[in-house]
Scaffold this active site. Sequence first.
Site, short mmCIF file in Angstrom:
data_model
loop_
_atom_site.label_atom_id
_atom_site.label_comp_id
_atom_site.label_asym_id
_atom_site.label_seq_id
_atom_site.Cartn_x
_atom_site.Cartn_y
_atom_site.Cartn_z
CE LYS A 1 54.98 27.95 -5.69
NZ LYS A 1 55.80 28.15 -4.49
CB SER B 1 57.23 24.57 -3.46
OG SER B 1 56.97 25.93 -3.21
CB SER C 1 59.31 27.78 -2.18
OG SER C 1 59.12 26.50 -1.65
N1 GLN Z 1 60.83 23.23 1.25
C1 GLN Z 1 60.09 23.91 2.28
C2 GLN Z 1 58.86 23.11 2.64
O1 GLN Z 1 58.66 22.08 2.08
C3 GLN Z 1 59.74 25.30 1.86
C4 GLN Z 1 58.60 25.38 0.95
C5 GLN Z 1 58.27 26.76 0.55
O2 GLN Z 1 59.05 27.69 0.72
N2 GLN Z 1 57.06 26.93 0.05
O3 GLN Z 1 58.10 23.51 3.49
#
Ligand code: GLN
Length: 486
Positions: free
Chosen positions: A79, A154, A178
């Site tokens: 990532k 994400s 995410s």
């Molecule tokens: N979808 C969540 C957010 O937008 C989690 C994101 C994540 O786990 N990095 O904060």
Amino acid sequence: MELLKKTAVEIRKALLSKEVSAVEITEAAYKRIDDVEDKIGAFNSLTKDYALECAKNVDKKIANNEELPKMAGIPLALKDNINLKGYKTTASSKILENFVSPYDATVSKKLRENLVPVVGKANLDEFAMGSSNENSAFKKVHNPYNLNKVPGGSSGGSAASVAALEACVSLGSDTGGSIRLPASFCGISGFKPTYGRVSRYGLIAFASSLDQIGPFGRCVEDVVDLYEAIAGYDEKDSTSLNMPVGDISKTFKNDIKGMKFGVIKELMADGVEDSVKKSIEDAIKIYEKLGANVKEVSLPLLKHSIGVYYIIATAEASSNLARFDGVKYGHRTADAKNLMEMYTKTRKEGFGDEVKRRIMLGTYALSSGYYDAYYKKAQQLRRLIKDDFDRVFKDVDVLISPTCPTTAFYIGSRNEDPLKMYLTDIGTICANLTGAPAISIPSGFDKDGMPIGMQLISQVLQEEPLLRSAYNFEKETGFNKQLADL
Ligand code: GLN
């Protein structure tokens, strides 16, 4: 292509029996990337010289009959919010568009030591803020099962690259889901370990009390092996747990007879798509058949988790992102008349809308006068949610729920309403608030052939029963074997 359908465990066998070389596997991954990446958009950049150099070292070791770490020679997508020395780390943000990592994150160092060829840096929502990967400043990621749908976020690039066979395994980060959400949308397994199990050193911080790095794979065994390669105490991360990781790979294939499962009532209620609900109901029957006891459990405070998360996560993000000021890293505006203008213009140009929204929300929640009403309340509720989970874990070993109430949605369909997008994470956030380990594994397909994910959560530090439950389900059902038809 056939080579890339193999799991890491199968590739390792082929390597050790000299059926194929690590360089051949790495080259096959790049060939596949050439063929499909235009359609998928999983990578922000490729790290070909790194991967090939690493693969050559693997082949040398094999030729000399030296011992090979388990993940050696397995193509991995990293990532792009995890630093890899000498390569760009952008967090999919314009503010870091040209930032080259001066050091390795601890996980990257471990990947190097384990001779894992990192094939590229995987696309994500900017600074890991999002659930669909549509917030990347560079390009969208497309779901390999339906190119018009999102891969989840994400860590969308990390998940899509593995589902599209561009990489065999990958690493993502999980602050509110995410890893698990994109795993669920892309039909693969994604695991968020207990908070503190994997070092966050060198991960670009979003919300430090929630962030955790974890593995993706096309089978649970790959996830276990990759987890063991990256986990462990790190003195460079003050929240790292100084405790043995254990030897899960030795026991996770044991049976689950007599184990106790709790189905989270609140996550099976209204709003869950029929196909998703049905797949969890079927999973319950499978666990019963495998000798486990399953009952319904209630977590009444779970409904507050999204509200609590969006105060704590944005508060921490507003503080963490203060470092991007045009002085220390990345982008600096071209024309500013004074220091203040340099800061404001740099941040205005460098950050996307969602990141700005979160910084504003977080700054507001932390400001004097509102701190007690929002931030302090959220921390208090976080504690109560944790107490709720501790109570339930007194009589169950593992919790079951859908990873997400729906399967992957169409690109663009949830952009207008941030609140609707935030609700995507209703099932996953609780494991970040409580620090518990959780995994999403494939549990079926909806009528349109889109993958459904089941989430399993266990008590803090109880990775072994969690991964054992995941493995037994996978072995019984084989949903992970049904690959995207690209
Ligand atoms: N979808 C969540 C957010 O937008 C989690 C994101 C994540 O786990 N990095 O904060």
